[in-house]
Each structure stands twice: as C-alpha cells, then as structure tokens.
Design an enzyme around this catalytic site. Structure first.
Site, short mmCIF file in Angstrom:
data_model
loop_
_atom_site.label_atom_id
_atom_site.label_comp_id
_atom_site.label_asym_id
_atom_site.label_seq_id
_atom_site.Cartn_x
_atom_site.Cartn_y
_atom_site.Cartn_z
CE LYS A 43 -4.17 -2.02 1.66
NZ LYS A 43 -5.29 -2.00 2.55
CG ASN A 44 5.29 3.27 0.38
OD1 ASN A 44 5.38 4.06 -0.56
ND2 ASN A 44 5.88 3.47 1.53
NE ARG A 45 -0.91 6.74 -1.21
CZ ARG A 45 -1.71 7.74 -0.87
NH1 ARG A 45 -2.75 8.05 -1.60
NH2 ARG A 45 -1.48 8.45 0.23
CB THR A 142 4.83 7.38 -0.92
OG1 THR A 142 6.01 6.72 -0.42
CG2 THR A 142 5.21 8.51 -1.87
#
Length: 163
Positions: A43-45, A142
């Site tokens: 889920k880190n963007r 992020t």
C-alpha cells in the site's frame, strides 16, 4: 505490547554516477526488510507516484524498479543506517545512526535531495546536513499511514523533483 528491535539497514542504495536526484526515506519498513528492497509495502504509493511523474509503466520487480530509477537519474536510500524501532513506526525511532550520505554524494552527480516524508527530513537535517551542507526538500510521505492525500495529490506534491 510491541517491543523495540534494533534494526540495521541491510540493502544498498540504488544509484549510479549519473544520478542527479536523491530521494531519502527514514528506514526500510518491516515489509521492505522482508523483501530486501525499498518501499515494499503493497500500500506504499512510492512506485505509483514515481511512475506517474515519469510517465513510466508501474514497475513490479526489483530490476524494473532499479531500471526506472537509474534511467531517470534518480537515486534512493534511507537516512538511517540503524536505529531502535517498534515495527515500522518512525515515531518510535530511538538511537538513530545516519547512513553515509556524504560518501554517496561524492560518487554521484546529485544536485537535489528530497525526503519522502517528515521523519526522513528531520533525521537528515539533524544527523546528515551538518556534514553535507546540502539542503533537503521534504515531500509528502508515500506511506500507507499518510492516507489523507490522494494519489493525484501526492503526484502533484512530488512534481517538484522534475524541475
């Protein structure tokens, strides 16, 4: 209750002599340490933001991620070489020890330094900037914990690295 764990950074920075931009995180998350590479939490963007900025296909493998970075003159690393931390929570960091950012800068053409979030910026300014004397620009994190910003807002905030 979770306990502190002493964590030592175990993977190398991504860079080459043509790198002009350095993006620094604080320390790899638990998921990143498990994968042995940066921004490994699903889920880190980070990879979505960079691919959006660079108009690049979203990289999946470590090799694709390295290729996207190096082809665009971007280096990545973390400010901290080691610390005591609970899980992946930057707010729990104790006993931080800086990575050799100054040594990296001497091997590259880096002219711009950015922090992926406030913790990376804070530790850079406290532990590294007195040695490098180079400014850092703090970007919105992020991290999955920074969910108040949409992907589009993050990309807009990060657009500064393209200037």
């Amino acid at each position: 209750m979770a306990e502190y764990l002493h964590v030592k950074h175990t993977f190398a920075p991504v860079y080459d002599e043509k790198s002009k931009i350095l993006i620094l995180g604080s320390l790899p998350s638990v998921k990143s340490r498990e994968q042995g590479f940066y921004y490994g939490h699903p889920k880190n963007r980070f990879w979505l933001v960079l691919s959006g900025l660079l108009n690049w296909k979203i990289p999946i493998t470590i090799e694709e991620k390295k290729e996207m970075l190096l082809e665009n003159g971007i280096a990545i690393w973390d400010v901290l070489d080691s610390c005591d931390i609970i899980g992946s929570s930057d707010s729990t960091i104790k006993n931080p020890v800086a990575a050799d950012i100054q040594g990296l800068l001497q091997k590259t053409s880096i002219t711009q330094i950015y922090a992926n979030g406030g913790a990376a910026g804070k530790y850079y300014r406290k532990l590294v900037q007195p040695k490098t004397r180079k400014e850092i620009t703090i970007l919105q994190s992020t991290s999955p914990l920074n969910c108040r910003y949409s992907l589009e807002e993050l990309i807009q905030n990060w657009r500064i690295i393209m200037q």
